[in-house]
Design a protein around this motif. Structure first.
Motif, PDB file in Angstrom:
ATOM      1  N   SER A   1      22.508  50.560  34.911  1.00  0.00           N
ATOM      2  CA  SER A   1      23.815  50.324  34.298  1.00  0.00           C
ATOM      3  C   SER A   1      24.586  51.628  34.108  1.00  0.00           C
ATOM      4  O   SER A   1      25.793  51.689  34.357  1.00  0.00           O
ATOM      5  CB  SER A   1      23.649  49.618  32.954  1.00  0.00           C
TER       6      SER A   1
ATOM      7  N   SER B   1      26.643  51.018  37.407  1.00  0.00           N
ATOM      8  CA  SER B   1      27.764  50.246  36.859  1.00  0.00           C
ATOM      9  C   SER B   1      28.781  51.148  36.171  1.00  0.00           C
ATOM     10  O   SER B   1      29.992  50.988  36.365  1.00  0.00           O
ATOM     11  CB  SER B   1      27.241  49.202  35.863  1.00  0.00           C
TER      12      SER B   1
ATOM     13  N   LYS C   1      29.375  43.403  34.603  1.00  0.00           N
ATOM     14  CA  LYS C   1      28.004  43.011  34.951  1.00  0.00           C
ATOM     15  C   LYS C   1      27.391  42.027  33.962  1.00  0.00           C
ATOM     16  O   LYS C   1      26.278  41.539  34.175  1.00  0.00           O
ATOM     17  CB  LYS C   1      27.109  44.248  35.045  1.00  0.00           C
TER      18      LYS C   1
END
Length: 462
Positions: A56, A60, A341
C-alpha cells in the motif's frame, strides 16, 4: 459466523475510510503540512481496511498508477514550466503592468474586477495559481486601500480569477486540470470548446455578481479595508515607473496560447497534417504545453531587462517554486491511491455508476465527490480518470464532453475548507477561515457547481 466476521470487517473498513478522510480535513484546517497529513491518513485507512502495509505504501501511495511519485514524475515538467513562467512574469513586473493597465482603464475603485481579470489572464496563460497569488497580493493591497474594500473580498476575487473558470472550463488553457483528461481520453486541450466557454462565462458572471453585491453590502455596513500586521502597501506611482509597456507584458501570455493553438489550427486547416512538428505537438498533451511555457519564458527573458541580467537565477527560482505545489498535489493523489484500493471506495464507485440517473449527472456526482474527498481538483480528476472514465465512455458519453464536464465538476467541491490551495491563499493573505472562507466558498464551490450543472444541462439538450 464467517458472514458476520466479514460484515464486521467491512464496517470497520468503512469507518476507517471516513476516519481517514475526516482526519485529513481536520489536519489541513489546522495548517498541518499536507504531505505529512496524507501519509498519516493513508496509514489509518491501510490499518482499518486490512490492506497490505508494504504494498500500500510502496505502490498504492507512492509508485502505483495513482501513486504520488508517479504523478509527480509525469507532471513535473508542466509544473516547473508554469512556475518558471510565473516567476519571470512576476519579477519582470509584467504581471503588475497588466494589472496597472486595467487600473487605468477601469479605475482603482474597480479593484475586484481588476483582480479577477488580472488573475484570469495570468492563469489562462499558464501561470501557476500560487505564483499568481504572490504576484497580485501587493498590488491588490494598494487597490483595496484606494477603494476601501475588505480584504476578505479580495480573497474571493483572487479565488474566482485564479482558481475557477480559467483552470477547468475555458478551452486551450495549459492548466493541469485541462491536461489530465487528455491522457486518458485522447482528447486535446480544446475539447468541447462551446461547453467550456458557456460554463466559464457562467462562473465569471455569477462570481462577479456575488462579489459586487458583497462589496455594496460591506460599504453600507461601514466595513472597509483593514491592513494586516505584515502587510506592506506599495505606492502606485512608484510602481508605474519601471513597468514594461502593457502590450509587451501581454506578449508572453499570447505566445503561450498561440503556441498551443497553432498545431490544432494547422490540423483543422489540413495544412499541417504531414508536418512532423504538428504531429508531435498533437500527440504530446503534457510536453507541448510545457514547451509553449518554456518558449514564452525564454522570449520574456529577452524582452524584459529586469530579469535578463539574472536569467539563470530566475529560472532556478522558478523551478524551485514548482516543488511544493507539485509535491502537495502528488501527496493528495497518493492518499487517493490508497483510498481507491479499499472495498468501500469500490462499492461507492459502483453505486454511482449504477445509479438511476442520466450518465452526465452520474459523472458530475462522481467527479465532484472524489475531488471533495481529496480536497484537490487535480487529484480528484486524476483518480476519476483512472477509475471511472472508462465506465462513462462505455455509457455513450462523448470523450470531448467527458473531458470538459469532468474537469469542470472537479473544480467545485475540491475547494472545501481542507483544500490546500485555499489554505495557502489564506496563509498568504493573513486571513482565517472564519474571516474569509464564506466568500471564497461561494465563488469556488457554489458558483462552479451551479455553472457545471447548467453546462451539463446544456450538453443533455444538444
Amino acid at each position: 459466523m464467517v458472514c458476520a466476521i466479514e460484515g464486521v470487517m467491512i464496517m470497520v473498513g468503512l469507518l476507517g475510510l471516513f476516519a481517514g478522510l475526516a482526519l485529513l480535513i481536520w489536519l489541513a484546517l489546522r495548517g498541518v503540512n499536507i504531505i505529512f497529513a496524507s501519509v498519516i491518513c493513508s496509514v489509518v485507512i491501510i490499518a482499518t481496511n486490512a490492506l497490505p502495509l508494504a504494498d500500500s505504501l510502496n505502490q498504492s501511495y507512492a509508485f502505483g498508477d495513482l501513486g504520488a511519485f508517479t504523478f509527480a514524475g509525469r507532471f513535473f515538467l508542466l509544473f516547473a514550466a508554469g512556475a518558471i513562467f510565473g516567476r519571470i512574469m512576476g519579477e519582470s513586473h509584467a504581471a503588475t503592468s497588466i494589472a496597472m493597465a486595467l487600473v487605468r482603464s477601469l479605475g482603482a475603485h474597480r479593484a475586484l474586477w481588476i483582480t479577477v481579470l488580472s488573475c484570469a489572464l495570468l492563469t489562462y496563460g499558464g501561470v501557476v495559481v500560487f505564483v499568481v497569488i504572490f504576484a497580485m497580493y501587493p498590488l491588490g493591497l494598494r487597490l483595496l486601500k484606494e477603494a476601501d474594500i475588505p480584504k476578505r473580498l479580495f480573497c474571493g476575487a483572487l479565488a474566482l480569477g485564479a482558481g475557477t473558470f480559467t483552470l477547468t472550463a475555458l478551452p486551450g488553457t495549459p492548466s493541469i486540470h485541462n491536461v489530465i483528461p487528455t491522457l486518458k481520453l485522447g482528447t486535446d486541450l480544446f475539447a468541447a470548446p462551446l461547453l467550456g466557454v458557456f460554463g466559464g462565462a457562467v462562473m465569471f458572471i455569477l462570481g462577479m455578481i456575488y462579489l459586487e453585491r458583497e462589496r455594496v453590502k460591506a460599504k453600507a455596513a461601514g466595513e472597509g479595508f483593514v491592513a494586516g500586521p505584515l502587510d506592506t502597501i506599495p505606492d502606485l506611482q512608484s510602481i508605474e515607473k519601471d513597468l514594461p509597456h502593457p502590450a509587451l507584458a501581454l506578449t508572453p501570455l499570447l505566445l503561450v496560447i498561440g503556441t498551443i493553438l497553432a498545431p490544432r489550427l494547422l490540423s483543422l486547416s489540413g495544412a499541417g497534417g504531414d508536418i512532423a512538428l504538428v504531429q508531435f505537438a498533437n500527440s504530446q498533451s503534457i510536453l507541448w504545453p510545457s514547451i509553449a511555457l518554456l518558449f514564452a519564458s525564454l522570449v520574456a527573458l529577452i524582452l524584459f531587462p529586469a530579469v535578463r541580467r539574472q536569467s539563470l537565477q530566475v529560472l532556478g527560482n522558478g523551478t524551485q517554486d514548482a516543488i511544493m505545489p507539485l509535491m502537495a498535489t502528488s501527496a493528495v493523489i497518493g492518499f487517493g491511491g490508497v483510498v481507491a484500493k479499499t472495498a468501500g471506495f469500490y462499492e461507492f464507485t459502483q453505486a454511482i455508476v449504477a445509479a438511476d440517473m442520466p450518465p452526465l449527472l452520474s459523472m458530475f456526482t462522481a467527479s465532484s465527490i472524489v475531488s471533495g474527498i481529496t480536497g484537490s481538483s487535480s487529484g480528484g480528476l486524476q483518480i476519476f480518470m483512472a477509475t471511472l472514465a472508462d465506465s462513462y465512455v462505455a455509457m455513450g458519453i462523448d470523450p470531448q464532453e467527458l473531458h470538459r464536464l469532468s474537469a469542470m465538476a472537479s473544480g467545485g467541491f475540491d475547494s472545501l475548507p481542507h483544500c490546500g490551495a485555499v489554505i495557502a491563499m489564506l496563509t498568504i493573505t493573513g486571513l482565517t477561515h472564519k474571516e474569509a472562507y464564506k466568500d471564497v466558498g461561494v465563488v469556488t464551490v457554489i458558483v462552479p457547481v451551479v455553472a457545471t450543472l447548467l453546462t451539463v444541462g446544456l450538453a443533455m439538450l444538444t
